[in-house]
Design a protein around this motif. Structure first.
Motif, mmCIF file in Angstrom:
data_model
loop_
_atom_site.group_PDB
_atom_site.id
_atom_site.type_symbol
_atom_site.label_atom_id
_atom_site.label_comp_id
_atom_site.label_asym_id
_atom_site.label_seq_id
_atom_site.Cartn_x
_atom_site.Cartn_y
_atom_site.Cartn_z
ATOM 1 N N ALA A 53 0.822 -1.206 0.000
ATOM 2 C CA ALA A 53 0.000 0.000 0.000
ATOM 3 C C ALA A 53 0.855 1.254 0.000
ATOM 4 N N ILE A 54 0.198 2.380 -0.355
ATOM 5 C CA ILE A 54 0.793 3.712 -0.259
ATOM 6 C C ILE A 54 -0.199 4.586 0.497
ATOM 7 N N THR A 55 0.286 5.300 1.500
ATOM 8 C CA THR A 55 -0.571 6.236 2.230
ATOM 9 C C THR A 55 -0.060 7.642 1.998
ATOM 10 N N ALA A 56 -0.975 8.572 1.688
ATOM 11 C CA ALA A 56 -0.639 9.970 1.463
ATOM 12 C C ALA A 56 -1.411 10.813 2.459
ATOM 13 N N VAL A 57 -0.703 11.707 3.151
ATOM 14 C CA VAL A 57 -1.355 12.499 4.190
ATOM 15 C C VAL A 57 -0.952 13.962 4.069
ATOM 16 N N ARG A 58 -1.835 14.821 4.550
ATOM 17 C CA ARG A 58 -1.541 16.250 4.636
ATOM 18 C C ARG A 58 -2.028 16.757 5.987
ATOM 19 N N GLY A 59 -1.332 16.391 7.019
ATOM 20 C CA GLY A 59 -1.697 16.820 8.361
ATOM 21 C C GLY A 59 -2.598 15.832 9.044
#
Length: 544
Positions: free
Chosen positions: A191-197
């Motif tokens: 998996a890939i997780t992308a976060v912005r805060g």
């Protein structure tokens, strides 16, 4: 919120998370004293971008910019530079494998982590990592992470961090985005997780074929098999190799914790919490930091309880969460701990717990403890030690004779160690002994009636019972009756032509038997056959 609005919101958020960085512009707010030349020298890949920037923003006077106005800057013009991450705190065995293959094992806080480096934590070990924008993550026991991209866009505050979690577990706290160039991605084998805060946890299954993502704050876009799912706070998902993320599943609530004494001094203290519906097990953790940057101890248990480990005295934080049937970990309950459990107490050796002792001095013995000044011995008439009858500090000897006790009954004792600086440690296990009363033997009286034989005696103590034996021999090997009774008399049926013997002793509340009474004979009734010979003899004489 309707399903239509919900799906529309998720679609917009996923789009925002996945926009190419080059497709966006950085918007800068002008402050007093700014000019295009200095701005280009500070932030752009070339000061010669000065004229392009002026034309793009239609600026008439590049030497004097209006404070509060905006500058639109293409991301591809902004200078990008490598920025290392650094180790925050660490616990246990942690090492770095550098990009060139060299290894560093003796790490400390502040050590820099560069592009291509791999960080490993050993068993019962953990480490926190701090990035250029002060985002942070914690790697837990037996975890491996490779740092694939560590860069920043000059002094804009935008940081691009991408790491690969190869095995183990981690938890992250990501700072809110500072612009379109900010990125924080965690890649796993599936998996890939992308976060912005946001704050969330990621874990890889032991065999490495799936990943679990649990979101605690904000939103996370999780990708797998070229499909994306938005996971919001309070939900989790799992991604198997080659498959799309599962539908987000609500995390278990935090369990209720029971109040603890403060400070906590008992060595074998058991931490308890409320059982959670849907929890197959629980993860318990202890940290010296309220942020749980690193752990001093962790365990997975099946029941809602765990024995407190042996940690150094001090302030700690305890947290626990449920683990559901698919392995997703829920919300945590957190509680402060103040430990004051050292020096540890010695083990009491003798007398044996509950042993009955005669009057006289009682010699108490315990195990030797190293690096202590002495011991505190306490004796009480109750198990709660509210009625202390003897208290004595001793030197480093491991025995003491108590001679002051004269009253029969049960006594409780415990020993604490005294450190070299004078601190008295927690009390050891409570043990007891029984000081025997000077019990008398009953004065048994046997009387016979036409129907029965009755034995009785004066009661010696209201708490006593009596052991009664009736036998056909004076050695009491052929017992006819052998019982402990509460009354002070016992009735037997007559037996013709059979001499019997009886004795009685007192029994106290601890089942201690006092001395036997003197043996009493129970004379038999004469049977009819015993008169045949005398009567025959008399009749013979009469006929002579």
């Amino acid at each position: 919120m309707s399903k239509r609005i919900f799906f529309l919101r998720n679609a917009i958020l996923i789009l925002l998370f996945s926009l190419p960085l080059q497709a966006a512009d950085w918007v800068y707010t002008v402050v007093e004293g700014d000019n295009l030349w200095d701005f280009s020298a500070k932030h752009l890949d070339s000061v010669m971008r000065f004229e392009q920037l002026r034309k793009l923003n239609n600026i008439k006077n590049p030497k004097r910019l209006q404070p509060g106005s905006w500058l639109r800057v293409p991301m591809k013009w902004i200078r990008s530079n490598a920025v290392p991450a650094r180790i925050g705190l660490l616990e246990g065995k942690v090492r770095i494998i550098r990009a060139d293959g060299s290894a560093e094992n003796s790490l400390k806080s502040g050590v820099l982590i560069h592009l291509g480096d791999t960080l490993n934590t050993g068993q019962n070990s953990s480490a926190s990592v701090i990035f250029a924008d002060n985002s942070s993550l914690t790697l837990y026991s037996d975890t491996e992470m490779r740092f694939d991209h560590l860069s920043a866009y000059g002094e804009t505050g935008m940081v691009d961090s991408r790491v690969h979690l190869g095995q183990g577990r981690m938890e992250t706290k990501v700072k809110p985005t500072a612009g379109p160039g900010s990125r924080f991605e965690i890649h796993t084998p599936s998996a890939i997780t992308a976060v912005r805060g946001t704050a969330y946890r990621a874990a890889i299954s032991p065999n490495g074929d799936s990943s679990s993502i649990e979101v605690l704050e904000g939103d996370v876009v999780v990708s797998g098999a070229e499909q994306q799912t938005l996971v919001s706070a309070g939900f989790g998902t799992q991604v198997a190799l080659g498959k799309a993320p599962t539908e987000p599943r609500k995390l278990l609530p935090s369990p209720g914790l029971h109040e603890l004494p403060e400070p906590l001094r008992a060595l074998e203290w058991q931490l308890n919490w409320q059982s959670l519906d849907g929890a197959n097990s629980y993860r318990a953790e202890i940290s010296s930091s309220a942020d749980f940057d690193v752990l001093q101890w962790e365990a997975v248990v099946q029941e809602p309880q765990v024995k407190l480990p042996d940690l150094a005295d001090g302030d700690y934080w305890f947290r626990v969460r449920g683990i559901d049937e698919v392995g997703l970990e829920g919300n945590s309950a957190v509680q402060s701990l103040l430990l004051d459990r050292h020096p540890q107490p010695p083990t009491s050796l003798s007398p044996a717990d509950g042993e009955m002792l005669d009057f006289g001095g009682v010699e108490l013995k315990w195990q030797q403890i190293s690096k202590v000044r002495g011991y505190l011995l306490e004796v009480a008439a109750d198990q709660a030690f509210e009625e202390i009858v003897f208290k004595q500090e001793t030197d480093d000897k491991t025995q003491f004779e108590v001679t002051e006790l004269k009253q029969p009954g049960r006594y409780f004792w415990r020993v604490s160690a005294i450190a070299e600086d004078g601190e008295v440690g927690p009390s050891g296990a409570v043990r007891s002994w029984r000081l025997r009363a000077d019990m008398e033997s009953p004065n048994v009286i046997v009387t016979a009636t036409e129907a029965h034989v009755v034995s009785n005696w004066q009661p010696l103590n209201s708490n006593y019972r009596y052991h009664v034996q009736l036998a056909h021999d004076a050695d009491f090997k052929q017992l006819e009756f052998d019982q402990i009774i509460s009354a002070n008399e016992q009735t037997f049926d007559h037996i013709y032509s059979q001499l019997r013997y009886i004795r009685v002793c007192a029994v106290d509340e601890d089942d201690y038997h006092g001395p036997w009474s003197s043996v009493q004979k129970v004379d038999p009734l004469l049977g009819k056959s015993v008169w045949i010979v005398p009567i025959s003899a008399i009749m013979g004489l009469l006929f002579l």
